[in-house]
Design a protein around this motif. Structure first.
Motif, mmCIF file in Angstrom:
data_model
loop_
_atom_site.group_PDB
_atom_site.id
_atom_site.type_symbol
_atom_site.label_atom_id
_atom_site.label_comp_id
_atom_site.label_asym_id
_atom_site.label_seq_id
_atom_site.Cartn_x
_atom_site.Cartn_y
_atom_site.Cartn_z
ATOM 1 N N GLU A 1 71.015 28.675 63.299
ATOM 2 C CA GLU A 1 69.709 28.394 62.694
ATOM 3 C C GLU A 1 69.018 29.682 62.223
ATOM 4 N N LYS A 2 69.121 30.755 63.015
ATOM 5 C CA LYS A 2 68.513 32.025 62.620
ATOM 6 C C LYS A 2 69.149 32.582 61.352
ATOM 7 N N VAL A 3 70.469 32.469 61.252
ATOM 8 C CA VAL A 3 71.195 33.055 60.121
ATOM 9 C C VAL A 3 71.071 32.202 58.865
ATOM 10 N N THR A 4 71.190 30.888 59.013
ATOM 11 C CA THR A 4 71.264 30.015 57.835
ATOM 12 C C THR A 4 69.959 29.284 57.532
ATOM 13 N N GLY A 5 69.090 29.154 58.526
ATOM 14 C CA GLY A 5 67.880 28.362 58.356
ATOM 15 C C GLY A 5 68.098 26.887 58.624
ATOM 16 N N ASP A 6 69.334 26.494 58.891
ATOM 17 C CA ASP A 6 69.668 25.095 59.176
ATOM 18 C C ASP A 6 69.989 24.914 60.651
ATOM 19 N N LYS A 7 69.416 23.887 61.242
ATOM 20 C CA LYS A 7 69.645 23.616 62.661
ATOM 21 C C LYS A 7 70.795 22.622 62.816
ATOM 22 N N PRO A 8 71.906 23.071 63.418
ATOM 23 C CA PRO A 8 73.012 22.133 63.629
ATOM 24 C C PRO A 8 72.655 21.155 64.752
ATOM 25 N N PRO A 9 73.005 19.897 64.578
ATOM 26 C CA PRO A 9 72.691 18.906 65.609
ATOM 27 C C PRO A 9 73.681 18.959 66.772
ATOM 28 N N PHE A 10 73.740 20.114 67.446
ATOM 29 C CA PHE A 10 74.680 20.313 68.553
ATOM 30 C C PHE A 10 74.262 19.550 69.798
ATOM 31 N N LEU A 11 75.098 18.748 70.314
ATOM 32 C CA LEU A 11 74.987 18.189 71.663
ATOM 33 C C LEU A 11 73.571 17.854 72.111
ATOM 34 N N ALA A 12 72.841 17.214 71.291
ATOM 35 C CA ALA A 12 71.455 16.900 71.636
ATOM 36 C C ALA A 12 71.377 16.075 72.914
ATOM 37 N N GLY A 13 70.445 16.446 73.761
ATOM 38 C CA GLY A 13 70.132 15.617 74.904
ATOM 39 C C GLY A 13 70.875 15.864 76.206
ATOM 40 N N SER B 1 94.261 36.932 68.928
ATOM 41 C CA SER B 1 94.155 35.964 67.830
ATOM 42 C C SER B 1 94.651 34.583 68.248
ATOM 43 N N ARG B 2 95.642 34.528 69.122
ATOM 44 C CA ARG B 2 96.166 33.224 69.545
ATOM 45 C C ARG B 2 95.167 32.447 70.406
ATOM 46 N N ASN B 3 94.148 33.137 70.965
ATOM 47 C CA ASN B 3 93.143 32.479 71.787
ATOM 48 C C ASN B 3 91.899 32.057 71.002
ATOM 49 N N ILE B 4 91.849 32.437 69.731
ATOM 50 C CA ILE B 4 90.734 32.011 68.892
ATOM 51 C C ILE B 4 91.093 30.647 68.310
ATOM 52 N N VAL B 5 90.385 29.633 68.776
ATOM 53 C CA VAL B 5 90.681 28.261 68.379
ATOM 54 C C VAL B 5 90.194 27.979 66.962
ATOM 55 N N LYS B 6 88.944 28.342 66.679
ATOM 56 C CA LYS B 6 88.364 28.136 65.342
ATOM 57 C C LYS B 6 87.279 29.161 65.094
ATOM 58 N N VAL B 7 87.057 29.434 63.804
ATOM 59 C CA VAL B 7 86.001 30.335 63.364
ATOM 60 C C VAL B 7 85.238 29.669 62.230
ATOM 61 N N TRP B 8 83.930 29.778 62.280
ATOM 62 C CA TRP B 8 83.067 29.316 61.206
ATOM 63 C C TRP B 8 82.324 30.519 60.643
ATOM 64 N N ASN B 9 82.505 30.742 59.358
ATOM 65 C CA ASN B 9 81.882 31.862 58.663
ATOM 66 C C ASN B 9 80.469 31.464 58.259
ATOM 67 N N LEU B 10 79.490 32.280 58.635
ATOM 68 C CA LEU B 10 78.099 31.955 58.338
ATOM 69 C C LEU B 10 77.539 32.698 57.143
ATOM 70 N N SER B 11 78.303 33.610 56.563
ATOM 71 C CA SER B 11 77.739 34.442 55.494
ATOM 72 C C SER B 11 77.892 33.834 54.100
ATOM 73 N N GLU B 12 78.583 32.743 53.989
ATOM 74 C CA GLU B 12 78.760 32.136 52.643
ATOM 75 C C GLU B 12 77.713 31.093 52.372
#
Length: 137
Positions: free
Chosen positions: A35-47, A126-137
């Motif tokens: 949210e700080k980087v993109t201005g968008d709040k992801p609806p993560f695990l609410a509640g 690298s084999r332990n990194i499951v996924k990466v999401w790039n926030l700069s695009e």
């Protein structure tokens, strides 16, 4: 403020403070970073408000990476196969002691994990990194 300074402030905000499930655990801490980087709040695990509730939501989704992927896709952020994590990106790292955890990446392949009382530095292979999401695009 540049990205490195923003990340430093994000880290300092939780140093020495205990995790509060649903507010400052590894997933919600990364979500607040998004949210700080993109201005968008992801609806993560609410509640959720406990480790047990968080695990129930993760299990229901089919894994932490699936849950994050669904949430982030709603705000237009998608994981990148074979993408090398850069400063400020978020991701999932599979750890020997805790299983998959949410992280924010710093420089030089360092991953920051929201630990019990602050943050911990991980240097995942690298084999332990499951996924990466790039926030700069």
């Amino acid at each position: 403020m540049d990205l490195a300074a923003m990340l430093q402030a994000h880290i300092e905000a939780v140093e020495g403070k205990p995790v509060v499930w649903g507010e400052s655990d590894c997933t919600s801490w990364a979500a607040s970073w998004v949210e700080k980087v993109t201005g968008d709040k992801p609806p993560f695990l609410a509640g959720y408000s406990s480790l047990e509730q968080a695990h129930a939501l993760i299990d229901e989704a089919g894994g932490l990476d699936v849950l994050w992927g669904r949430s982030l896709s709603t705000i237009g952020i998608f994981s990148k196969p074979d993408y090398a994590a850069a400063l400020g990106d978020i991701g999932i790292v599979d750890t020997a002691s805790f299983g998959p955890v949410g992280v924010i990446f710093a420089q030089d392949g360092v991953a920051l994990w929201r630990a019990d009382n602050g943050t911990a530095l991980l240097r995942p292979r690298s084999r332990n990194i499951v996924k990466v999401w790039n926030l700069s695009e």
